[in-house]
Design a protein around this motif. Structure first.
Motif, PDB file in Angstrom:
ATOM      1  N   VAL A   8       0.868  -1.179   0.000  1.00 39.45           N
ATOM      2  CA  VAL A   8       0.000   0.000   0.000  1.00 39.45           C
ATOM      3  C   VAL A   8       0.903   1.226   0.000  1.00 39.45           C
ATOM      4  O   VAL A   8       1.840   1.317   0.795  1.00 39.45           O
ATOM      5  CB  VAL A   8      -0.913   0.012   1.247  1.00 39.45           C
ATOM      6  CG1 VAL A   8      -1.795   1.245   1.265  1.00 39.45           C
ATOM      7  CG2 VAL A   8      -1.762  -1.248   1.296  1.00 39.45           C
ATOM      8  N   GLU A  12      -1.808   6.525   0.247  1.00 34.63           N
ATOM      9  CA  GLU A  12      -3.123   5.939   0.496  1.00 34.63           C
ATOM     10  C   GLU A  12      -3.399   5.766   1.988  1.00 34.63           C
ATOM     11  O   GLU A  12      -4.538   5.838   2.424  1.00 34.63           O
ATOM     12  CB  GLU A  12      -3.226   4.568  -0.196  1.00 34.63           C
ATOM     13  CG  GLU A  12      -3.132   4.633  -1.704  1.00 34.63           C
ATOM     14  CD  GLU A  12      -3.005   3.259  -2.328  1.00 34.63           C
ATOM     15  OE1 GLU A  12      -3.571   2.285  -1.789  1.00 34.63           O
ATOM     16  OE2 GLU A  12      -2.317   3.149  -3.362  1.00 34.63           O
ATOM     17  N   MET A  13      -2.346   5.552   2.762  1.00 29.41           N
ATOM     18  CA  MET A  13      -2.483   5.321   4.200  1.00 29.41           C
ATOM     19  C   MET A  13      -2.423   6.603   5.026  1.00 29.41           C
ATOM     20  O   MET A  13      -2.674   6.578   6.219  1.00 29.41           O
ATOM     21  CB  MET A  13      -1.376   4.373   4.689  1.00 29.41           C
ATOM     22  CG  MET A  13      -1.504   2.958   4.174  1.00 29.41           C
ATOM     23  SD  MET A  13      -3.041   2.171   4.684  1.00 29.41           S
ATOM     24  CE  MET A  13      -2.907   2.227   6.448  1.00 29.41           C
ATOM     25  N   VAL A  16      -5.118   7.556   7.689  1.00 25.12           N
ATOM     26  CA  VAL A  16      -5.100   6.662   8.846  1.00 25.12           C
ATOM     27  C   VAL A  16      -3.899   6.983   9.739  1.00 25.12           C
ATOM     28  O   VAL A  16      -4.020   7.056  10.964  1.00 25.12           O
ATOM     29  CB  VAL A  16      -5.067   5.183   8.399  1.00 25.12           C
ATOM     30  CG1 VAL A  16      -4.936   4.244   9.588  1.00 25.12           C
ATOM     31  CG2 VAL A  16      -6.295   4.849   7.575  1.00 25.12           C
ATOM     32  N   LEU A  17      -2.752   7.203   9.120  1.00 22.77           N
ATOM     33  CA  LEU A  17      -1.544   7.541   9.880  1.00 22.77           C
ATOM     34  C   LEU A  17      -1.730   8.849  10.645  1.00 22.77           C
ATOM     35  O   LEU A  17      -1.393   8.937  11.831  1.00 22.77           O
ATOM     36  CB  LEU A  17      -0.334   7.676   8.956  1.00 22.77           C
ATOM     37  CG  LEU A  17       0.101   6.439   8.175  1.00 22.77           C
ATOM     38  CD1 LEU A  17       1.287   6.767   7.277  1.00 22.77           C
ATOM     39  CD2 LEU A  17       0.436   5.299   9.094  1.00 22.77           C
TER      40      LEU A  17
END
Length: 157
Positions: A8, A12-13, A16-17
């Motif tokens: 990923v 894209e993360m 969330v991070l």
């Protein structure tokens, strides 16, 4: 088991991070570049990141995003009128004017071979100042190696 793994992109993360970091949690990401070698080695080390304090200090290692969207983990070596001055331990060129708003988190530990090494541990704490204060020696070493290669290949300076 390996076939179930999915790569990923950090982009894209990011939501969330950011949420995890803002809630006071920590995030662990693999080291992918060579700019912080030999302290951080891709394929071996993981960066443990937490929310950065409002004011960072010299030798802190922030995780930040450049104007071009690239994610970077480099060491603070000073400040200028527009922000922080950063450089990778394995680099010669400093990056100027990195704004606080670009900083996502700060390195708090390194995970290596199952061991968590806090940045406060002496070997990492002393590493930054020593590595960066003798920056000129690294440049000299590189120039000397180039000259030796040229001479070995029969070329003149």
């Amino acid at each position: 088991m390996e076939e179930n793994k999915k790569t990923v992109r950090l982009e894209e993360m990011l939501p969330v991070l950011l949420e995890k970091i803002e809630q006071g949690g920590e995030v662990v990401i693999p080291v992918t570049g060579v700019s912080m070698k030999p302290m951080l080695v891709p394929g071996r080390d993981y960066a443990v990141l937490k929310k950065a304090p409002e004011k960072l200090k010299k030798y802190d290692i922030p995780f930040y995003r450049r104007e071009n969207g690239q994610f970077v983990l480099h060491r603070i070596v000073g400040e200028d009128e527009n922000g922080y001055i950063l450089i990778g331990d394995n680099q010669r060129e400093k990056e100027y004017s990195v704004k606080r708003s670009q900083i996502i988190a700060v390195l708090t530990a390194v995970e290596r071979e199952g061991e968590r090494i806090p940045v406060e541990k002496m070997k990492l704490r002393l590493y930054g100042p020593l590595r960066n204060e003798i920056h000129f020696l690294r440049a000299l070493k590189i120039r000397t190696a180039r000259r030796l290669r040229k001479n070995k290949n029969g070329k003149k300076d």
